[in-house]
Motif scaffolding. Structure first.
Motif, short mmCIF file in Angstrom:
data_model
loop_
_atom_site.label_atom_id
_atom_site.label_comp_id
_atom_site.label_asym_id
_atom_site.label_seq_id
_atom_site.Cartn_x
_atom_site.Cartn_y
_atom_site.Cartn_z
N ARG A 200 0.83 -1.21 0.00
CA ARG A 200 0.00 0.00 0.00
C ARG A 200 0.86 1.25 0.00
O ARG A 200 0.59 2.21 -0.73
N GLN A 286 -9.70 10.64 -5.37
CA GLN A 286 -10.34 9.32 -5.29
C GLN A 286 -9.46 8.27 -5.96
O GLN A 286 -9.28 7.16 -5.43
N GLU A 290 -7.68 5.21 -3.79
CA GLU A 290 -8.05 3.83 -4.11
C GLU A 290 -6.85 3.05 -4.63
O GLU A 290 -6.74 1.84 -4.40
N GLY A 293 -5.09 1.54 -1.82
CA GLY A 293 -5.84 0.56 -1.04
C GLY A 293 -6.79 1.16 -0.03
O GLY A 293 -7.23 0.48 0.90
N ARG A 295 -10.45 2.87 0.58
CA ARG A 295 -11.76 3.07 -0.04
C ARG A 295 -12.18 4.52 0.10
O ARG A 295 -12.21 5.07 1.20
N CYS A 296 -12.48 5.17 -1.02
CA CYS A 296 -12.80 6.60 -1.03
C CYS A 296 -14.18 6.82 -1.62
O CYS A 296 -14.50 6.32 -2.71
N GLU A 297 -15.00 7.57 -0.91
CA GLU A 297 -16.36 7.90 -1.36
C GLU A 297 -16.45 9.42 -1.53
O GLU A 297 -16.17 10.17 -0.60
N THR A 321 -5.75 14.76 1.20
CA THR A 321 -5.38 13.48 0.61
C THR A 321 -3.95 13.09 0.98
O THR A 321 -3.67 11.94 1.31
N ARG A 332 -10.66 3.91 5.06
CA ARG A 332 -11.81 4.55 4.42
C ARG A 332 -11.65 6.06 4.49
O ARG A 332 -11.14 6.60 5.48
N ASN A 350 -11.63 10.69 7.53
CA ASN A 350 -10.98 9.39 7.36
C ASN A 350 -10.79 8.72 8.71
O ASN A 350 -10.73 9.39 9.75
#
Length: 403
Positions: A200, A286, A290, A293, A295-297, A321, A332, A350
């Motif tokens: 990662r 995003q 991702e 590794g 998960r981004c919404e 970020t 997440r 996060n």
């Protein structure tokens, strides 16, 4: 005063798995001592004390072997070969002592049961712990099989019935095999978790490297041709000037024009990075998260905002970020943009924060300065158990929002 359990939350996921593995096997050693403690009273005062002392020594050697073996698995020290042989010798000595007490000590079913318990537990746990310190499955099978065979054969010289010796060997085979399987699985899981964490981090570094390469390509495309033309025309102007030709002045004017044009083009390239489009930044964030590794919404709509507001909020997305990638152990990340008649609110949240953050570093201070230029505000800090939130708010006038 630090909160209880803060030391655990500050650990990364691989460190938590390693700590859990270590103390799981250490707890087996404690259970071994506590489970066999009644042996001292059952066997008799002097012999029971000696047997219990040997059990305690065996538990301590097992705990030390677990620590050294896991350090070897992580590459922090060499394989503890001598310690493994020492554990095998202590296990054998303790098991044989329990058989001698059973055959030649005080009579009674209680004594036989207690001595048999010591015999089985010591060999079972010893075989399983030694499996932590060997690398190949063949050696693990050989270790468990050797302990089982030894448990079956050692009883014959001491007068143990053949059936009882066979049952002891089978019991050690299955018990030691189970503990050895648990040890091998724990080592595999620990290695896998560390490898995933390293992968990662590598993906995050690659994402940053790709962005740097893109910037380098843009600068090369802008400056490469213009610098070549400048060099050529400057050389031509030098030759014309040496010959006294009036065209040299025209060539230098052309060089000046190309240089000024290059300046404008470089500023345009840099402006593309400094005055970012919020929608592009959301999409890029995003993708980077991702790829690492995480998960981004992303929710909300960023279109129609003034250019200066999008630039300021785009920098908030970039900095948030970067912080998610560099700090903590996030799994997440949620980014939300809400536009009302009065203001636009950007929220980045996060998990995986290792410890409560302080007032913030230079990155957050720089964001507050950028937001202040558009009368915006920034709030950043932990909001729950391992959750960090960044909220940027910028006021709007209705006339500023483009259709």
């Amino acid at each position: 005063m630090r909160k209880a359990g803060g030391w655990w939350r500050r650990k990364s996921t691989p460190a938590k798995v390693e700590t859990y593995t270590r103390w799981s096997f250490h707890s087996f050693a404690v259970i071994e001592v506590l489970a066999l403690a009644p042996t001292a009273g059952t066997v008799g005062s002097r012999m029971g004390v000696w047997l219990m002392l040997m059990v305690c020594v065996h538990a301590v050697v097992c705990g030390l072997t677990v620590s050294r073996a896991l350090d070897w698995v992580r590459g922090r020290r060499e394989q503890p070969v001598r310690l493994l042989w020492t554990l095998g010798a202590v296990s054998a000595a303790t098991a044989v002592t329990s058989l001698v007490i059973s055959g030649h000590g005080p009579g009674g079913d209680d004594v036989d049961s207690a001595a048999g318990g010591v015999f089985g537990v010591v060999l079972t746990y010893g075989a399983g712990v030694i499996a932590l310190g060997v690398r190949s499955r063949r050696r693990v099978f050989a270790t468990v099989g050797g302990f089982a065979a030894g448990a079956a054969l050692v009883g014959f010289p001491l007068g143990v019935p053949a059936l009882a010796a066979l049952v002891s060997g089978v019991a050690v085979l299955f018990g030691g095999g189970f503990v050895a399987f648990a040890a091998a699985f724990s080592v595999w899981l620990l290695k896998a978790v560390y490898e995933l964490d390293e992968a990662r981090e590598s993906r995050a570094r690659l994402a940053v490297a790709e962005e740097r390469l893109r910037f380098g390509r843009d600068l090369h495309d802008v400056m490469g041709r213009n610098l070549a033309v400048i060099a050529l025309k400057s050389e031509l102007a030098v030759q014309l000037a040496r010959r006294g030709r009036p065209e040299a002045e025209e060539q230098m004017v052309e060089v000046q024009r190309i240089a000024q044009e290059s300046q404008r083009e470089v500023r345009d390239v840099v402006r593309g990075y400094r005055e970012a489009d919020l929608g592009v930044e959301l999409t890029g964030a995003q993708g980077v998260l991702e790829a690492a590794g995480i998960r981004c919404e992303v929710s909300g709509e960023a279109a129609g905002l003034p250019v200066d507001v999008q630039s300021a909020l785009g920098w908030v997305v970039r900095e948030a970020t970067t912080n998610v990638l560099r700090h903590g152990d996030a799994g997440r990340c949620a980014v939300d943009v809400r536009v009302t008649r009065e203001c636009v609110v950007l929220k980045v949240e996060n998990d995986g924060v290792a410890a409560p953050s302080g007032p913030g570093g230079s990155g957050l201070a720089g964001l507050r300065e950028r937001l202040a230029a558009v009368d915006g505000t920034l709030e950043a800090g932990p909001v729950g158990d391992g959750v960090f939130r960044v909220v940027a708010s910028v006021p709007l006038r209705v006339s500023e929002v483009m259709a």
